[in-house]
Each structure stands twice: as structure tokens, then as C-alpha cells.
Write a protein that holds these residues in place. Structure first.
Motif, mmCIF file in Angstrom:
data_model
loop_
_atom_site.group_PDB
_atom_site.id
_atom_site.type_symbol
_atom_site.label_atom_id
_atom_site.label_comp_id
_atom_site.label_asym_id
_atom_site.label_seq_id
_atom_site.Cartn_x
_atom_site.Cartn_y
_atom_site.Cartn_z
ATOM 1 N N PHE A 281 0.838 -1.200 0.000
ATOM 2 C CA PHE A 281 0.000 0.000 0.000
ATOM 3 C C PHE A 281 0.872 1.250 0.000
ATOM 4 C CE2 PHE A 281 -2.784 3.312 1.311
ATOM 5 C CZ PHE A 281 -4.059 2.925 0.920
ATOM 6 N N GLN A 282 1.887 1.250 0.841
ATOM 7 C CA GLN A 282 2.794 2.394 0.885
ATOM 8 C C GLN A 282 3.475 2.614 -0.459
ATOM 9 O OE1 GLN A 282 6.654 1.734 2.073
ATOM 10 N NE2 GLN A 282 6.991 3.666 3.169
ATOM 11 N N ALA A 283 3.917 1.525 -1.086
ATOM 12 C CA ALA A 283 4.609 1.655 -2.371
ATOM 13 C C ALA A 283 3.699 2.270 -3.423
ATOM 14 C CB ALA A 283 5.114 0.285 -2.828
ATOM 15 N N ASN A 284 2.510 1.703 -3.602
ATOM 16 C CA ASN A 284 1.613 2.220 -4.637
ATOM 17 C C ASN A 284 1.160 3.639 -4.361
ATOM 18 O OD1 ASN A 284 1.510 0.035 -6.447
ATOM 19 N ND2 ASN A 284 -0.012 -1.033 -5.214
ATOM 20 N N SER A 285 0.808 3.920 -3.126
ATOM 21 C CA SER A 285 0.242 5.233 -2.814
ATOM 22 C C SER A 285 1.284 6.343 -2.870
ATOM 23 C CB SER A 285 -0.415 5.212 -1.428
ATOM 24 O OG SER A 285 0.523 4.907 -0.417
ATOM 25 N N THR A 286 2.562 5.988 -2.730
ATOM 26 C CA THR A 286 3.579 7.042 -2.712
ATOM 27 C C THR A 286 4.415 7.088 -3.994
ATOM 28 O OG1 THR A 286 5.251 8.057 -1.284
ATOM 29 C CG2 THR A 286 5.399 5.682 -1.587
ATOM 30 N N ILE A 287 4.638 5.949 -4.648
ATOM 31 C CA ILE A 287 5.413 5.956 -5.898
ATOM 32 C C ILE A 287 4.630 6.676 -6.997
ATOM 33 C CG2 ILE A 287 6.342 4.530 -7.759
ATOM 34 C CD1 ILE A 287 7.101 2.465 -5.635
ATOM 35 N N LEU A 288 3.351 6.358 -7.122
ATOM 36 C CA LEU A 288 2.542 7.012 -8.155
ATOM 37 C C LEU A 288 2.470 8.515 -7.923
ATOM 38 C CD1 LEU A 288 -0.236 4.319 -8.526
ATOM 39 C CD2 LEU A 288 1.211 5.169 -10.384
ATOM 40 N N ALA A 289 2.335 8.907 -6.679
ATOM 41 C CA ALA A 289 2.287 10.339 -6.375
ATOM 42 C C ALA A 289 3.602 11.025 -6.742
ATOM 43 C CB ALA A 289 1.974 10.558 -4.893
ATOM 44 N N ALA A 290 4.728 10.284 -6.631
ATOM 45 C CA ALA A 290 6.027 10.861 -6.979
ATOM 46 C C ALA A 290 6.257 10.895 -8.485
ATOM 47 C CB ALA A 290 7.142 10.056 -6.307
ATOM 48 N N LEU A 291 5.647 9.982 -9.217
ATOM 49 C CA LEU A 291 5.856 9.900 -10.667
ATOM 50 C C LEU A 291 5.009 10.902 -11.449
ATOM 51 C CD1 LEU A 291 5.878 6.031 -11.278
ATOM 52 C CD2 LEU A 291 7.833 7.579 -11.460
ATOM 53 N N LEU A 292 3.868 11.294 -10.876
ATOM 54 C CA LEU A 292 2.871 12.074 -11.615
ATOM 55 C C LEU A 292 2.792 13.498 -11.112
ATOM 56 C CD1 LEU A 292 0.160 9.282 -11.418
ATOM 57 C CD2 LEU A 292 1.465 9.891 -13.474
ATOM 58 N N ASP A 293 2.213 14.364 -11.946
ATOM 59 C CA ASP A 293 1.898 15.725 -11.523
ATOM 60 C C ASP A 293 0.521 16.095 -12.071
ATOM 61 O OD1 ASP A 293 2.214 16.368 -14.222
ATOM 62 O OD2 ASP A 293 4.228 17.188 -13.955
ATOM 63 N N ARG A 294 0.122 17.322 -11.851
ATOM 64 C CA ARG A 294 -1.233 17.739 -12.241
ATOM 65 C C ARG A 294 -1.420 17.818 -13.750
ATOM 66 N NH1 ARG A 294 -4.284 19.335 -8.016
ATOM 67 N NH2 ARG A 294 -3.190 19.646 -6.025
ATOM 68 N N GLN A 295 -0.344 17.766 -14.487
ATOM 69 C CA GLN A 295 -0.432 17.792 -15.950
ATOM 70 C C GLN A 295 -0.345 16.385 -16.552
ATOM 71 O OE1 GLN A 295 1.733 20.256 -14.283
ATOM 72 N NE2 GLN A 295 -0.244 21.346 -14.349
ATOM 73 N N SER A 296 -0.368 15.366 -15.681
ATOM 74 C CA SER A 296 -0.268 13.977 -16.134
ATOM 75 C C SER A 296 -1.654 13.378 -16.369
ATOM 76 C CB SER A 296 0.458 13.125 -15.089
ATOM 77 O OG SER A 296 1.742 13.630 -14.800
ATOM 78 N N LEU A 297 -1.666 12.292 -17.129
ATOM 79 C CA LEU A 297 -2.880 11.512 -17.344
ATOM 80 C C LEU A 297 -2.598 10.065 -16.963
ATOM 81 C CD1 LEU A 297 -5.786 11.064 -18.522
ATOM 82 C CD2 LEU A 297 -4.646 10.560 -20.710
#
Length: 388
Positions: A112-128
Motif C-alpha cells: 500500500f505504501q509503495a503504490n500510494s507514494t510511488i505514483l504520487a512521486a511519478l505524476l503531476d497535475r499535468q499527467s494523465l
């Protein structure tokens, strides 16, 4: 002046759960072996555990955990970037990368920690983000935390996914496809070859949660995404077939360096304790030797699925050790779960909001430690309930 109850919202929320008969509570149990537990004084045959190879009770893992505790202590005592990276952490990451056929690996404290934090680090508000409708909640939390725009395509509907990719040819900073390889509530698989092709053709990052395949499927049991070119990030966990605790990501060296510097869930948490590292090391060492256990697990799963279907039960598109018995109605699902417990079998009812409305189910999770006699007992109990 009369003040409002600042926790009135809690009372309201819990009341709603009671009224809808969806209030959850913790029910402690005591494990006996890989497939038996004691709850409220009753010995139960457990079909609700993710310990797919029974390694949580394996003497080699227990001995390694004890040895690492004696040698390194009970805790890593700091985050990885401060003083929590011991040689055992780094050595394990190198072995994981090699076992998965990847450039690099990085440990995390939970899936859970990996998914919830890695995705947040990879993406920004201009991502899809385009993600399968059935992905685990942890992936959704990471996507939501990033602020990225996201669309959910129908489960395993790659035509809808491709349509989303075609429509996305605009000024997004990056496009990411997120899905699971084996879906945790349905036991079916993604079409990995097609996903790799789509990600390549449309220049999308391919992010796969391989949690329920690692240990069970793929080369030497290292997951469906292991040794597969074209996959950018793969999340694996140790709390399922590895029988221990924690998680990891495999990726390129550059991505690993990026996560070390930009992923808050990695940067700001204490490293996994030595006992856990020792148990993981032992499990990883055993994995290539467990092919007979994996084949037996597949055979048992196929047998159980066939018998359930012969009774008219809907097992969805399951093709793995996870077999849903989809009953639809919550009352019916609770009735079967309660009946099985009376027969000494633990098979937990899974209801909304964990699964979609109208798809309540018993989620059966098999272990290679379940014997044919265990399955016969389960099948007999379900068959009896069917004719009550």
C-alpha cells in the motif's frame, strides 16, 4: 454557548455502516500452521490467507529472521537516507533485481505504501493516468494524491484503454497505464503482451502491480512481469507468497535514483527491520526450488474451480489461486460464510465497498499447503449449503 460535537461525523458514519449491515470489526485469531487458525476457541481451516506457499511457517524463514535479529538487532533505527541502509538491505535489492531480470530494485515497507507514494512521486497535475477499473485501492490513493487527471477503463478492456490513449494525444506532461497482473478480488490476469505493446506505441509509462503473482507465477515464481522488456515499474510484495512482510519496486537504475530522491514514502520512513530482511532473503533463496509446490497449487485451483462451476457457481474469469464465488447478494454471501465457519472453515465474505455493488462474494485463496482432503471438505460444505 453550546458547542457542537466535533466528532458527530464519526457517529453518523458508523451509524450508516450499522444500518447498511456493513460495519467492519477486527476479529483476532491465532495461527496454528500454514492453513489452520484458532478464532474464538474454534479451529478453522483457513481459505482466506494470501500465504500461497505456506512460507510464513517455513523453518528456514523463521531461522533466518532469528539469525538476522541476533546479528543486526530488532530495528533498522532510521530511514534509509539517514543511517537505516544496512548492507543487508542493499544486498537484498541487488538479488531481487537479478531474480526479476531488472536493472534495479528498491525496498518499501508495504504494498500500500509503495503504490500510494510511488505514483504520487511519478505524476503531476499535468499527467494523465489510465487505470483498470478493478485496480487495488492503494493505486487509486497514489493517483489521487498526485492530482493527475485519470480515467478508469472497463476491466481488462484494452479497446477502451487504446481509445483513451488515442484521445490523450495532447499536452499531458506524461501518460501512465496502471493495472494489476493478477487481480486481487477476481483472480484473473491482465493481457501483459497487449499492455506492453500499447505502452510502447503510445509512449506511456507502464506500471504493474504484480503482488498476487510474485511467488506463484512466472520464471522461478518471480511474477508475471519478471524478465519482461517494455515494463517500466513493477510492484511486488513479500506479505503474500513470500510469507513475510514489505514490498519492492523493480525498475531502471535511473528510476530507482529518482525514487530515492523524490518519493516521500521511501524518504521519510524507517527501513525494514533486520528480521524481515532475513526472512525475505530466505524466501528468495527458496523460490527457484518451489516449482513443484507452484504446480500443485495451480492443479488444486483448477480442480476447485471446476467443481464449483459444476454446482452452478460463478467464479468469474479466475485462472489463478484466487477463486471468487460470486453470489451477488450480500445476505447470501454472509449466509455462506457463516455456514462455512460452522463447519470449521474460514472463508471471509467480501462485500461493497471492497467490491462493486451486486458482486458480493466469498474470496477463496488457496495455498500449496491445502491438501486434496482440505478441498474435499470445502467442496462438501458448499455443496451441502447449496441444497439447504
Amino acid at each position: 454557548m453550546v458547542q457542537n460535537d466535533k466528532f458527530a461525523f464519526i457517529e453518523s458514519a458508523l451509524t450508516e455502516r450499522v444500518q447498511s449491515q456493513r460495519l467492519r470489526s477486527l476479529q483476532p485469531l491465532q495461527p496454528i500452521d500454514a492453513v489452520h487458525v484458532v478464532r474464538s476457541g474454534q479451529v478453522l481451516l483457513n481459505f482466506s490467507s494470501n500465504d500461497y506457499l505456506g512460507l510464513s511457517k517455513h523453518p528456514t524463514l523463521i531461522a533466518a529472521a532469528q539469525q538476522y535479529t541476533e546479528q543486526y538487532g530488532t530495528g533498522a533505527t532510521a530511514s534509509r537516507l539517514v543511517s537505516g541502509t544496512y548492507e543487508i538491505h542493499q544486498n537484498l535489492e541487488e538479488k531481487l533485481a537479478l531474480a526479476c531480470g531488472r536493472e534495479a530494485a528498491l525496498l518499501f515497507n508495504s504494498g500500500f505504501q509503495a503504490n500510494s507514494t510511488i505514483l504520487a512521486a511519478l505524476l503531476d497535475r499535468q499527467s494523465l493516468v489510465l487505470c483498470d477499473r478493478y485496480v487495488h485501492n492503494s493505486l487509486l490513493q497514489g493517483i489521487l494524491a498526485s492530482g493527475a487527471r485519470f480515467k478508469r477503463y472497463a476491466h481488462n478492456d484494452l479497446h477502451q484503454l487504446e481509445a483513451g490513449l488515442q484521445q490523450a494525444q495532447q499536452t499531458f506532461s506524461r501518460i501512465l497505464i496502471a493495472t494489476e497482473t493478477v487481480f486481487s478480488m477476481d483472480g484473473d490476469r491482465c493481457d501483459l503482451d497487449a499492455l506492453i505493446d500499447l505502452a510502447d506505441r503510445y509512449g506511456a509509462i507502464l506500471y504493474l502491480d504484480d503482488a498476487h503473482a510474485v511467488g506463484v507465477l512466472g520464471q522461478d515464481g518471480m511474477g508475471l512481469a519478471a524478465h519482461r522488456a517494455g515494463v517500466d515499474l513493477v510492484i511486488g510484495t513479500f506479505g503474500k507468497a513470500f510469507g513475510t512482510f514489505g514490498a519492492f519496486v523493480t525498475c531502471s537504475r535511473k528510476l530507482r535514483d529518482y525514487l530515492i530522491n523524490y518519493c516521500p514514502g521511501f524518504i521519510y520512513t524507517t527501513a525494514l527491520p533486520p528480521a524481515v530482511i532475513g526472512a525475505i532473503e530466505a524466501a528468495l533463496f527458496l523460490m527457484p526450488t518451489l516449482e513443484a509446490e507452484r504446480q500443485f497449487l495451480i492443479q488444486q485451483s483448477n480442480h476447485l474451480r471446476t467443481r464449483l462451476q459444476s454446482f452452478g457457481y460463478d467464479t468469474g474469469a479466475s485462472g489463478t489461486q484466487i477463486i471468487p464465488v460470486i453470489l451477488g447478494a450480500e445476505e447470501k454471501t454472509l449466509s455462506l460464510s457463516g455456514w462455512l465457519e460452522q463447519q470449521g472453515i474460514l472463508a471471509t465474505a467480501i462485500r461493497p465497498p471492497t467490491v462493486a455493488a451486486g458482486t458480493a462474494r466469498i474470496r477463496l485463496a488457496l495455498s500449496s499447503c491445502h491438501t486434496p482432503e482440505h478441498l474435499d471438505r470445502l467442496i462438501g460444505a458448499i455443496q451441502t449449503w447449496s441444497i439447504l
